[in-house]
Design a protein around this motif. Sequence first.
Motif, PDB file in Angstrom:
ATOM      1  N   UNK A 122       0.845  -1.192   0.000  1.00 40.29           N
ATOM      2  CA  UNK A 122       0.000   0.000   0.000  1.00 40.29           C
ATOM      3  C   UNK A 122       0.879   1.240   0.000  1.00 40.29           C
ATOM      4  N   UNK A 123       0.416   2.278  -0.682  1.00 38.62           N
ATOM      5  CA  UNK A 123       1.138   3.545  -0.767  1.00 38.62           C
ATOM      6  C   UNK A 123       0.228   4.652  -0.201  1.00 38.62           C
ATOM      7  N   UNK A 124       0.728   5.398   0.771  1.00 34.68           N
ATOM      8  CA  UNK A 124      -0.108   6.401   1.412  1.00 34.68           C
ATOM      9  C   UNK A 124       0.204   7.795   0.849  1.00 34.68           C
ATOM     10  N   UNK A 125      -0.768   8.415   0.185  1.00 33.91           N
ATOM     11  CA  UNK A 125      -0.561   9.796  -0.261  1.00 33.91           C
ATOM     12  C   UNK A 125      -0.259  10.697   0.936  1.00 33.91           C
ATOM     13  N   UNK A 126       0.632  11.656   0.709  1.00 29.07           N
ATOM     14  CA  UNK A 126       1.054  12.537   1.802  1.00 29.07           C
ATOM     15  C   UNK A 126      -0.156  13.267   2.394  1.00 29.07           C
ATOM     16  N   UNK A 127      -0.313  13.146   3.714  1.00 25.81           N
ATOM     17  CA  UNK A 127      -1.395  13.814   4.428  1.00 25.81           C
ATOM     18  C   UNK A 127      -2.735  13.121   4.354  1.00 25.81           C
ATOM     19  N   UNK A 159     -13.247   3.009   5.883  1.00 21.45           N
ATOM     20  CA  UNK A 159     -14.266   3.005   4.823  1.00 21.45           C
ATOM     21  C   UNK A 159     -13.653   3.218   3.435  1.00 21.45           C
ATOM     22  N   UNK A 160     -12.483   2.821   3.270  1.00 20.44           N
ATOM     23  CA  UNK A 160     -11.827   2.971   1.978  1.00 20.44           C
ATOM     24  C   UNK A 160     -10.445   2.352   2.020  1.00 20.44           C
ATOM     25  N   UNK A 161      -9.695   2.547   0.968  1.00 21.21           N
ATOM     26  CA  UNK A 161      -8.345   2.013   0.908  1.00 21.21           C
ATOM     27  C   UNK A 161      -7.347   3.066   0.491  1.00 21.21           C
ATOM     28  N   UNK A 162      -6.186   2.602   0.089  1.00 22.61           N
ATOM     29  CA  UNK A 162      -5.119   3.486  -0.362  1.00 22.61           C
ATOM     30  C   UNK A 162      -4.610   3.001  -1.714  1.00 22.61           C
ATOM     31  N   UNK A 163      -3.900   3.849  -2.438  1.00 21.42           N
ATOM     32  CA  UNK A 163      -3.257   3.374  -3.661  1.00 21.42           C
ATOM     33  C   UNK A 163      -2.331   2.202  -3.336  1.00 21.42           C
ATOM     34  N   UNK A 165      -2.371   0.952  -8.754  1.00 16.75           N
ATOM     35  CA  UNK A 165      -3.817   1.199  -8.720  1.00 16.75           C
ATOM     36  C   UNK A 165      -4.123   2.312  -7.723  1.00 16.75           C
ATOM     37  N   UNK A 166      -5.024   3.176  -8.101  1.00 20.15           N
ATOM     38  CA  UNK A 166      -5.456   4.249  -7.220  1.00 20.15           C
ATOM     39  C   UNK A 166      -6.843   3.928  -6.682  1.00 20.15           C
ATOM     40  N   UNK A 167      -6.982   4.013  -5.368  1.00 14.90           N
ATOM     41  CA  UNK A 167      -8.311   3.862  -4.786  1.00 14.90           C
ATOM     42  C   UNK A 167      -9.055   5.200  -4.929  1.00 14.90           C
ATOM     43  N   UNK A 168     -10.280   5.213  -4.450  1.00 15.87           N
ATOM     44  CA  UNK A 168     -11.115   6.399  -4.608  1.00 15.87           C
ATOM     45  C   UNK A 168     -11.429   7.025  -3.257  1.00 15.87           C
ATOM     46  N   UNK A 169     -11.429   8.347  -3.246  1.00 14.22           N
ATOM     47  CA  UNK A 169     -11.807   9.079  -2.043  1.00 14.22           C
ATOM     48  C   UNK A 169     -13.307   8.897  -1.822  1.00 14.22           C
ATOM     49  N   UNK A 205     -15.259  11.069  -4.277  1.00 11.85           N
ATOM     50  CA  UNK A 205     -15.409  10.194  -5.435  1.00 11.85           C
ATOM     51  C   UNK A 205     -14.290  10.334  -6.450  1.00 11.85           C
ATOM     52  N   UNK A 206     -13.256  11.099  -6.101  1.00 12.47           N
ATOM     53  CA  UNK A 206     -12.126  11.321  -6.995  1.00 12.47           C
ATOM     54  C   UNK A 206     -11.006  10.318  -6.710  1.00 12.47           C
ATOM     55  N   UNK A 207     -10.170  10.025  -7.728  1.00 10.17           N
ATOM     56  CA  UNK A 207      -9.025   9.139  -7.478  1.00 10.17           C
ATOM     57  C   UNK A 207      -8.096   9.741  -6.434  1.00 10.17           C
ATOM     58  N   UNK A 208      -7.506   8.880  -5.614  1.00  8.89           N
ATOM     59  CA  UNK A 208      -6.589   9.353  -4.582  1.00  8.89           C
ATOM     60  C   UNK A 208      -5.243   9.779  -5.146  1.00  8.89           C
TER      61      UNK A 208
END
Length: 247
Positions: free
Chosen positions: A120-125, A137-141, A213-217, A221-224
């Motif tokens: 898993x890759x965590x976008x900064x912040x 309730x979601x995932x990460x890229x 792969x990018x999960x969704x916010x 509803x936008x790509x992370x």
Amino acid sequence: MISEPELVGEEHYGAAELPGPRSGTEDLVSAEDAPAASRPARPAWLWALGGAVVASAVWAGGLYVYGSKAPDLGGYRASADLCKDAELKAVSFALGPREGEGYAWGNAHESVDDSGCSADMRPVGYEVPKDEDGVEMGGMPSVTVGYTLHKKTDPGPEFGGTVAARHNYFGSSTKLTRIDDLGEQAYIVRDSDSSGITLEVLDGQAVLTMSAHSDWDVDTGEPLADMAEIEPLLVEDMRALMLKLKS
């Protein structure tokens, strides 16, 4: 009157007789003995036949050695931990740093070594939203890496067809692009909604894949992550992985 031909045993009728082994005493000639008769020369075809038999044996032996020879692995080795070998430095600029060590797996066999890594890759912040019970309730890229080293057979004849068949299965939901100057063959398969992209590479006996792969916010509803410019980053990380697997 012509007499009947003399038979020399049933197995030897009409066959040329080759001289047998000579003992040490039978060849000695005393002064009283008459001169020994000269040995008849072997027909030329016997020498030719003998040479052909020897040549055939050498040729057959060469085929056996060639057929049993293991293929050249081109310096590739098995991976004990693909998550450690795949550093993913370039992709982390787009998706964020790796979350933890990642999950690695592998299987070794005398004919093929197969290994993989999922991280898993965590976008900064970014923090994954949670419900009132604290459940995410979601995932990460994420990035998934695969590596198969074929030690007995050549994967080349089937590689391009396998990639194309998988692309054809998903039809218009994916886009297939050839990548130059990376291994022997390389392809990018991109999802039509830009949520995922996969790089597949054949290099000698090695087949490698790297998917992002990018999960969704869940709120917007936008790509992370922005996947538009990730292709060259995948290529860069793949080159680094290929070099690492040859070290």
